[in-house]
Design an enzyme around this catalytic site. Structure first.
Site, PDB file in Angstrom:
ATOM      1  N   ASN A 186     -10.437   5.152   1.256  1.00 52.36           N
ATOM      2  CA  ASN A 186     -10.707   5.292   2.690  1.00 52.36           C
ATOM      3  C   ASN A 186     -11.849   6.263   2.972  1.00 52.36           C
ATOM      4  OD1 ASN A 186      -7.311   4.813   2.998  1.00 52.36           O
ATOM      5  ND2 ASN A 186      -8.703   3.525   4.174  1.00 52.36           N
ATOM      6  N   GLU A 189     -11.319   0.752  -3.896  1.00 56.67           N
ATOM      7  CA  GLU A 189     -11.684   0.336  -2.541  1.00 56.67           C
ATOM      8  C   GLU A 189     -12.317   1.470  -1.755  1.00 56.67           C
ATOM      9  OE1 GLU A 189      -9.360  -1.454   1.420  1.00 56.67           O
ATOM     10  OE2 GLU A 189      -8.308  -1.224  -0.483  1.00 56.67           O
ATOM     11  N   ASP A 222     -14.340  -2.174   2.353  1.00 57.85           N
ATOM     12  CA  ASP A 222     -13.426  -2.380   3.478  1.00 57.85           C
ATOM     13  C   ASP A 222     -14.144  -1.956   4.745  1.00 57.85           C
ATOM     14  OD1 ASP A 222     -11.491  -2.130   5.466  1.00 57.85           O
ATOM     15  OD2 ASP A 222     -10.106  -0.952   4.281  1.00 57.85           O
ATOM     16  N   GLY A 259      -4.522  -4.852   5.691  1.00 53.20           N
ATOM     17  CA  GLY A 259      -3.539  -4.671   6.752  1.00 53.20           C
ATOM     18  C   GLY A 259      -3.819  -3.419   7.562  1.00 53.20           C
ATOM     19  N   LYS A 305     -10.437  -7.669   6.977  1.00 57.32           N
ATOM     20  CA  LYS A 305      -9.496  -7.303   8.029  1.00 57.32           C
ATOM     21  C   LYS A 305      -9.988  -7.946   9.325  1.00 57.32           C
ATOM     22  CE  LYS A 305      -7.866  -2.911   6.132  1.00 57.32           C
ATOM     23  NZ  LYS A 305      -7.956  -1.420   6.223  1.00 57.32           N
ATOM     24  N   SER A 338       0.848  -1.185   0.000  1.00 54.51           N
ATOM     25  CA  SER A 338       0.000   0.000   0.000  1.00 54.51           C
ATOM     26  C   SER A 338       0.892   1.246   0.000  1.00 54.51           C
ATOM     27  CB  SER A 338      -0.906  -0.007   1.237  1.00 54.51           C
ATOM     28  OG  SER A 338      -1.780   1.087   1.227  1.00 54.51           O
ATOM     29  N   LYS A 394      -1.024  -0.802  -4.467  1.00 56.12           N
ATOM     30  CA  LYS A 394      -2.261  -0.088  -4.124  1.00 56.12           C
ATOM     31  C   LYS A 394      -1.921   1.355  -3.816  1.00 56.12           C
ATOM     32  CE  LYS A 394      -4.616  -0.374  -0.095  1.00 56.12           C
ATOM     33  NZ  LYS A 394      -5.492  -0.960   0.949  1.00 56.12           N
ATOM     34  N   LEU A 395      -2.590   2.278  -4.492  1.00 56.28           N
ATOM     35  CA  LEU A 395      -2.366   3.699  -4.270  1.00 56.28           C
ATOM     36  C   LEU A 395      -3.480   4.267  -3.399  1.00 56.28           C
ATOM     37  CD1 LEU A 395      -1.424   4.900  -7.882  1.00 56.28           C
ATOM     38  CD2 LEU A 395       0.103   4.042  -6.085  1.00 56.28           C
ATOM     39  N   LYS A 396      -3.116   4.950  -2.348  1.00 54.97           N
ATOM     40  CA  LYS A 396      -4.097   5.702  -1.568  1.00 54.97           C
ATOM     41  C   LYS A 396      -4.475   6.951  -2.369  1.00 54.97           C
ATOM     42  CE  LYS A 396      -4.142   3.247   2.318  1.00 54.97           C
ATOM     43  NZ  LYS A 396      -5.358   2.642   2.902  1.00 54.97           N
ATOM     44  N   ASP A 416      -7.330   2.988  -3.211  1.00 52.29           N
ATOM     45  CA  ASP A 416      -8.070   2.933  -1.942  1.00 52.29           C
ATOM     46  C   ASP A 416      -8.363   4.353  -1.492  1.00 52.29           C
ATOM     47  OD1 ASP A 416      -9.137   2.412   0.525  1.00 52.29           O
ATOM     48  OD2 ASP A 416      -7.287   1.647   1.420  1.00 52.29           O
TER      49      ASP A 416
END
Length: 370
Positions: free
Chosen positions: A192, A215, A240, A292, A264, A136, A162-164, A190
């Protein structure tokens, strides 16, 4: 099994580099470890993934410690037939607090399986001795910094990037990574929960980059907007934060809010509930992968056992120890050809080394029992 002694250890591990998401920036990982000793002298370890503040989830570290001390341990120690399998039902009168419950369940599983000489991987139903893992990549200050970081991770052999992302840092960085490294790189993003329903048209532009998935773009309780996006975008939508139980997973899938699930264990209340989510998704033909939470080697070991189940068909966010920590509290997990080995010893297959734990230790709280 009877619990004889419990110690709660708070540890702090500086990160190799700051890790920025749409939620905030972390420069160190503070974790709560549960050390549980049974009446026959077996020690089990658990790790609580709650963060210091309630930003990612409603739980937070000091609150989890209080819940474990005051509410979870008393109901467990009072039961003469205590087992890891019974723990969830015994803890059910305490509403929520899944991360605290997961930490206690992990310690019980570790102790129980160590005594039986069985690995957590075998107990859960693992079918692999090693698993492919991804990495990540946090939000960076510049595209050059991002490209340098991704180049290093690909050079190390990671199986997926994976790119935030967040508003203002999404299309451009994804385009830069695709243009630099090509279409063969497994790439996902992702958010968030950083976006709102007004961003639907904007997020559809991510289809141009051939992503594995997007995500959690919207709020955890907003399944409707996730379903609207899923119906309008070619990129698979993964949930998620929205998935806190097997029931949540069933609801999300029925509503068409996702076609992939990030599991998770801490977020869903433990490894046994995580296995239930795996089982129902596998039966429905829905891919899952293991997320994670910047775990120490303890949580990393248990996550690898989970990720070795047959339904985990996408690389998880487990990563090598060196991705986050200069020094872990356990022996490090080392990347080998884009994979990490699944611990095969009894229980979670690993324990803190004395020097590593001492170096990271902030406080130890011996919990009075009975």
């Amino acid at each position: 099994m009877k619990i004889k002694q419990v110690a709660l250890h708070e540890v702090a591990l500086p990160l190799v580099s700051p890790f920025r998401t749409s939620v905030g920036v972390q420069e160190h990982r503070v974790a709560l470890l549960v050390e549980l000793r049974t009446d026959d002298g077996v020690t089990g370890w658990g790790e609580c993934v709650a963060e210091e503040d309630p930003s990612y989830a409603s739980e937070y570290l000091s609150g989890a410690r209080e819940v474990i001390r005051r509410f979870l341990l008393p109901v467990l120690t009072a039961d003469p037939r205590l087992s890891a399998a019974r723990a969830a039902e015994l803890m059910k009168p305490v509403r929520g607090h899944r991360m605290a419950k997961a930490a206690v369940e992990m310690a019980l599983l570790d102790a129980e399986l160590r005594r039986a000489g069985i690995s957590l991987a075998e107990h859960l139903g693992a079918v692999r001795e090693s698993v492919p893992v991804g990495v990540s990549v946090g939000i960076m200050d510049s595209l050059d910094e991002l490209i340098t970081a991704v180049d290093g991770y690909l050079g190390a052999g990671y199986a997926r990037i994976k790119l935030k992302i967040e508003p203002g840092w999404d299309l451009e960085p994804v385009a830069a990574v695709r243009e630099t490294f090509g279409s063969a790189v497994a790439l996902q993003v992702d958010a968030n929960t950083a976006y709102s329903p007004v961003d639907l048209a904007h997020l559809r532009k991510l289809d141009a980059f051939g992503l594995t998935l997007i995500e959690q773009p919207f709020a955890p309780d907003d399944l409707e907007t996730h379903a609207r996006l899923a119906a309008r975008i070619d990129t698979p939508v993964c949930l998620d934060e929205s998935i806190t139980s097997a029931r949540d997973a069933v609801t999300a899938l029925r509503q068409g809010a996702c076609s992939i699930v990030n599991v998770k264990p801490g977020r869903v209340g433990g490894y046994l509930e995580a296995r239930r989510i795996h089982d129902l998704c596998q039966a429905a033909g829905v891919p899952v992968w293991c997320g994670g939470m910047l775990e120490t080697g303890l949580g990393r070991a248990a996550n690898l056992a989970l990720a070795a189940l047959p339904g985990f068909t996408l690389p998880g966010d487990i990563s090598a120890s060196a991705r986050y920590f200069h020094r872990d509290i356990t022996d490090p997990f080392v990347l080998e050809g884009g994979r990490l080995r699944v611990p095969s010893g009894p229980g979670i297959g690993i324990a803190p080394d004395a020097a590593g734990l001492a170096a990271a230790l902030v406080t130890t709280d011996l919990v009075p029992l009975g």
